[in-house]
Design a protein around this motif. Structure first.
Motif, PDB file in Angstrom:
ATOM      1  N   VAL A  56       0.882  -1.355  -0.018  1.00 23.68           N
ATOM      2  CA  VAL A  56      -0.004  -0.018  -0.083  1.00 23.68           C
ATOM      3  C   VAL A  56       0.951   1.194   0.014  1.00 23.68           C
ATOM      4  O   VAL A  56       0.591   2.313  -0.760  1.00 23.68           O
ATOM      5  N   TYR A  57       1.839   1.141   0.856  1.00 21.92           N
ATOM      6  CA  TYR A  57       2.749   2.354   0.917  1.00 21.92           C
ATOM      7  C   TYR A  57       3.807   2.300   0.206  1.00 21.92           C
ATOM      8  O   TYR A  57       4.598   1.080   0.009  1.00 21.92           O
ATOM      9  N   PRO A  58       4.794   3.266  -0.034  1.00 21.46           N
ATOM     10  CA  PRO A  58       6.010   3.061  -0.629  1.00 21.46           C
ATOM     11  C   PRO A  58       7.078   2.448   0.230  1.00 21.46           C
ATOM     12  O   PRO A  58       8.253   1.943  -0.364  1.00 21.46           O
ATOM     13  N   HIS A  59       6.964   2.515   1.289  1.00 22.01           N
ATOM     14  CA  HIS A  59       7.905   1.859   2.478  1.00 22.01           C
ATOM     15  C   HIS A  59       7.029   1.268   3.612  1.00 22.01           C
ATOM     16  O   HIS A  59       5.862   1.378   3.717  1.00 22.01           O
ATOM     17  N   GLN A  60       7.971   0.363   4.208  1.00 25.66           N
ATOM     18  CA  GLN A  60       7.401  -0.280   5.482  1.00 25.66           C
ATOM     19  C   GLN A  60       6.542   0.898   6.377  1.00 25.66           C
ATOM     20  O   GLN A  60       7.236   1.960   6.679  1.00 25.66           O
ATOM     21  N   ILE A  61       5.256   0.768   6.760  1.00 22.98           N
ATOM     22  CA  ILE A  61       4.757   1.562   7.638  1.00 22.98           C
ATOM     23  C   ILE A  61       5.089   1.099   9.317  1.00 22.98           C
ATOM     24  O   ILE A  61       4.967   1.988  10.119  1.00 22.98           O
ATOM     25  N   ALA A  62       4.970  -0.300   9.420  1.00 22.55           N
ATOM     26  CA  ALA A  62       5.065  -0.851  10.848  1.00 22.55           C
ATOM     27  C   ALA A  62       6.143  -0.418  11.639  1.00 22.55           C
ATOM     28  O   ALA A  62       7.465  -0.366  10.732  1.00 22.55           O
TER      29      ALA A  62
END
Length: 338
Positions: A188-194
């Motif tokens: 979903v996002y361009p990078h890890q969100i966690a």
């Protein structure tokens, strides 16, 4: 009391689901509820007042007999179907960015500019502002009325639910993967969100700001009907499921004390004041989740300028930032205009 035929467009999405819940919670006078979505949702049923309602496929003929339409199915869907609904006699309350900056469409937060709702007659459409804008202007309105705000500097810490159901799932799955020493999948996002913060919400524009940041700039000016207010924003996605938090710095025309700000906000509609740092009492995303109020705390003078105030502002982005604000608009609409 009169009742109304209401449609929810995008009924199976995160905001659409919440709109249905809020209509029921607030006992909105619904005569008949129509749930609309894409073909992917055909066969889905959603409970409303104890009865399952089947989701229908949205098309050009969906709005016959519908009086109020709550739209939250994406900008392109609203651009196509909101004018069709309005032409059929339905007043559209649109949660997307499609019509927010249209000069003939009112952009409304009921605690701030309910008088603007009357302008709906021009196009039959009322726009719901961006989630991060809504909570900020609810907190700033009483201060602006008292001493006029000249400039706003805001940094946001925005929950993944603002992106939708897929982002909620992605944060949960990435968190599980990291806790289990497994590979993290990024979709979903361009990078890890966690366990991360992304200073990137929506697309980047030529001026270096993101679209989300410029929404806050332009929408604040329109809602306050004051293009002279200076607004600058940095919007950040954080690993929180529900609830946007904001650090807001304002510069006012006249001096106002911290105690005066607290007094104004303690009686302001839609605001809950939580401000006792000595007892570790200040607004948190977990306070706001599932609630309709905007929570304000950490109020203090900005000692770097003569007339500056700092605020910490938190609200549930799916409720006050979207679904509840739309239903509140509809409540004013039927009370004062229909």
């Amino acid at each position: 009391m009169d009742s109304y035929n209401v449609a929810v467009v995008g009924a199976t999405g995160a905001v659409g689901n919440e709109m249905i819940r809020v209509l029921e919670e607030r006992d909105f006078p619904v005569r008949e509820l129509t749930l609309l979505a894409s073909e992917r949702s055909l066969g889905v049923e959603i409970d409303f007042r104890g009865k399952p309602i089947p989701v229908k496929v949205l098309d050009e003929n969906s709005f016959k007999g519908i009086e109020i339409g709550l739209f939250s199915a994406g900008g392109s869907v609203s651009e196509r179907y909101a004018p069709i609904a309005a032409a059929a006699g339905c007043v559209v309350i649109d949660n997307t960015s499609a019509f927010r900056m249209d000069p003939e469409v009112p952009l409304v937060v009921p605690e701030v500019n309910p008088q603007a709702i009357g302008q709906y007659k021009k196009k039959g459409i009322i726009a719901n502002p961006n989630c991060s804008t809504i909570q900020m202007v609810v907190a700033l309105k009483p201060i602006h009325d008292a001493v006029r705000i000249r400039r706003v500097v805001v940094s946001t810490y925005q929950a993944v639910s603002g992106t939708g159901k897929k982002a909620i799932t992605e944060l949960a799955e990435q968190t599980r993967a990291l806790m289990s020493c497994q590979e993290v999948k990024v979709k979903v996002y361009p990078h890890q969100i966690a366990f991360n913060c992304l200073p990137h919400i929506d697309v980047f524009l030529d001026n270096g700001y993101t679209k989300e940041e410029m929404k806050m700039v332009n929408e604040t000016k329109k809602i306050f009907d004051d293009p002279s207010i200076g607004v600058t924003a940095t919007t950040v996605r954080v690993p929180v499921f529900y609830g946007h938090s904001e650090s807001v710095n304002i510069e006012t025309e006249k001096k106002i004390s911290v105690e005066e700000v607290k007094k104004l906000l303690s009686t302001a509609p839609g605001v809950t004041l939580i401000d006792n740092p000595k007892e570790n009492a200040y607004p948190l995303a977990i306070h706001a989740a599932g609630k309709d109020d905007t929570f304000v705390g950490r109020i203090r003078e900005d000692e770097s300028i003569p007339n500056g105030i700092n605020l910490w502002v938190v609200a549930d982005n799916i409720r006050k930032g979207a679904a509840s604000n739309a239903v509140q608009i509809a409540e004013v609409l039927i009370r004062d205009y229909l």
